[in-house]
Motif scaffolding. Structure first.
Motif, PDB file in Angstrom:
ATOM      1  N   MET A  88       0.871  -1.444  -0.494  1.00 21.12           N
ATOM      2  CA  MET A  88       0.058   0.180   0.199  1.00 21.12           C
ATOM      3  C   MET A  88       1.035   1.374   0.284  1.00 21.12           C
ATOM      4  O   MET A  88       1.713   0.951   0.874  1.00 21.12           O
ATOM      5  N   GLN A  89       0.563   1.912  -0.852  1.00 21.35           N
ATOM      6  CA  GLN A  89       1.503   3.754  -0.988  1.00 21.35           C
ATOM      7  C   GLN A  89       0.746   4.510  -1.003  1.00 21.35           C
ATOM      8  O   GLN A  89      -0.313   4.488  -1.871  1.00 21.35           O
ATOM      9  N   LEU A  90       0.687   5.545   0.131  1.00 21.09           N
ATOM     10  CA  LEU A  90      -0.102   6.867  -0.388  1.00 21.09           C
ATOM     11  C   LEU A  90       0.902   7.872  -1.121  1.00 21.09           C
ATOM     12  O   LEU A  90       2.293   8.236  -0.652  1.00 21.09           O
ATOM     13  N   GLY A  93      -4.024   6.917  -2.747  1.00 21.36           N
ATOM     14  CA  GLY A  93      -3.652   5.475  -2.777  1.00 21.36           C
ATOM     15  C   GLY A  93      -3.226   4.881  -3.809  1.00 21.36           C
ATOM     16  O   GLY A  93      -3.867   4.409  -4.507  1.00 21.36           O
ATOM     17  N   TYR A  94      -2.400   3.642  -3.404  1.00 21.59           N
ATOM     18  CA  TYR A  94      -2.005   2.657  -4.621  1.00 21.59           C
ATOM     19  C   TYR A  94      -1.772   1.306  -3.538  1.00 21.59           C
ATOM     20  O   TYR A  94      -1.415   1.668  -3.150  1.00 21.59           O
ATOM     21  N   LEU A  95      -2.710   0.457  -4.158  1.00 20.30           N
ATOM     22  CA  LEU A  95      -2.111  -1.309  -3.281  1.00 20.30           C
ATOM     23  C   LEU A  95      -1.801  -1.675  -4.450  1.00 20.30           C
ATOM     24  O   LEU A  95      -2.653  -1.790  -5.585  1.00 20.30           O
ATOM     25  N   LYS A  96      -0.942  -2.516  -4.772  1.00 20.45           N
ATOM     26  CA  LYS A  96      -0.211  -3.514  -5.122  1.00 20.45           C
ATOM     27  C   LYS A  96       0.565  -5.031  -4.961  1.00 20.45           C
ATOM     28  O   LYS A  96       0.242  -5.079  -4.047  1.00 20.45           O
ATOM     29  N   PHE A  97      -0.440  -5.762  -5.404  1.00 19.92           N
ATOM     30  CA  PHE A  97      -0.309  -7.224  -4.611  1.00 19.92           C
ATOM     31  C   PHE A  97       0.854  -8.233  -5.544  1.00 19.92           C
ATOM     32  O   PHE A  97       0.551  -7.955  -6.504  1.00 19.92           O
ATOM     33  N   TYR A  98       1.557  -9.515  -4.882  1.00 22.94           N
ATOM     34  CA  TYR A  98       3.046 -10.152  -5.873  1.00 22.94           C
ATOM     35  C   TYR A  98       1.948 -10.605  -7.206  1.00 22.94           C
ATOM     36  O   TYR A  98       2.367 -11.318  -7.144  1.00 22.94           O
ATOM     37  N   SER A  99       0.881 -11.184  -6.370  1.00 29.14           N
ATOM     38  CA  SER A  99      -0.344 -12.350  -7.200  1.00 29.14           C
ATOM     39  C   SER A  99      -1.659 -11.866  -7.560  1.00 29.14           C
ATOM     40  O   SER A  99      -1.676 -11.236  -6.072  1.00 29.14           O
ATOM     41  N   MET A 152     -11.067  -7.087  -7.336  1.00 35.68           N
ATOM     42  CA  MET A 152     -11.476  -8.249  -7.847  1.00 35.68           C
ATOM     43  C   MET A 152     -10.884  -9.613  -8.381  1.00 35.68           C
ATOM     44  O   MET A 152      -9.615  -9.676  -8.348  1.00 35.68           O
ATOM     45  N   LYS A 153     -11.099 -11.173  -8.141  1.00 37.52           N
ATOM     46  CA  LYS A 153     -10.484 -11.692  -8.378  1.00 37.52           C
ATOM     47  C   LYS A 153     -10.084 -12.215  -9.988  1.00 37.52           C
ATOM     48  O   LYS A 153      -9.920 -11.382 -11.032  1.00 37.52           O
ATOM     49  N   GLY A 154      -8.287 -12.165  -9.822  1.00 31.73           N
ATOM     50  CA  GLY A 154      -7.307 -11.937 -11.172  1.00 31.73           C
ATOM     51  C   GLY A 154      -6.815 -10.518 -11.050  1.00 31.73           C
ATOM     52  O   GLY A 154      -5.864 -10.492 -11.696  1.00 31.73           O
ATOM     53  N   GLN A 155      -7.140 -10.001 -10.622  1.00 33.22           N
ATOM     54  CA  GLN A 155      -6.722  -8.788 -10.384  1.00 33.22           C
ATOM     55  C   GLN A 155      -5.335  -8.889  -8.831  1.00 33.22           C
ATOM     56  O   GLN A 155      -5.555  -8.833  -8.511  1.00 33.22           O
ATOM     57  N   THR A 156      -4.540  -7.195  -9.506  1.00 32.86           N
ATOM     58  CA  THR A 156      -3.285  -7.329  -8.436  1.00 32.86           C
ATOM     59  C   THR A 156      -3.198  -6.105  -7.969  1.00 32.86           C
ATOM     60  O   THR A 156      -2.145  -5.524  -6.888  1.00 32.86           O
ATOM     61  N   SER A 157      -4.543  -4.469  -8.506  1.00 30.83           N
ATOM     62  CA  SER A 157      -3.365  -3.463  -7.745  1.00 30.83           C
ATOM     63  C   SER A 157      -5.305  -2.601  -7.990  1.00 30.83           C
ATOM     64  O   SER A 157      -6.352  -3.351  -8.734  1.00 30.83           O
TER      65      SER A 157
END
Length: 72
Positions: A1-3, A14-20, A56-61
């Motif tokens: 999570m980044q501000l 705000g920005y949220l990014k997952f590795y998977s 949602m399912k399959g998304q990363t950010s």
């Protein structure tokens, strides 16, 4: 999570990014609140107007709409 913020535009978001990829729908969301001292002035989330929606399912950010902020 980044501000994140832009001194040029005087905005923050705000920005949220997952590795998977998310394993199911409505997996994550980000909220950003704007305060003037102790008073809440505004808020936004990925699901708010201007954001790109829940992860949602399959998304990363996801990202939120921009909030005006004199000194992000």
């Amino acid at each position: 999570m980044q501000l994140k913020g832009s001194a040029y535009c005087h905005t923050a978001w705000g920005y949220l990014k997952f590795y998977s990829a998310a394993p199911y729908d409505y997996y994550a969301n980000v909220w950003v609140d704007s305060f003037n001292g102790t008073t809440k002035m505004a808020f936004t989330s990925c699901a708010s107007s201007g954001g790109n929606g829940w992860i949602m399912k399959g998304q990363t950010s996801c990202y939120t709409a921009h909030l005006w902020n004199l000194n992000p």
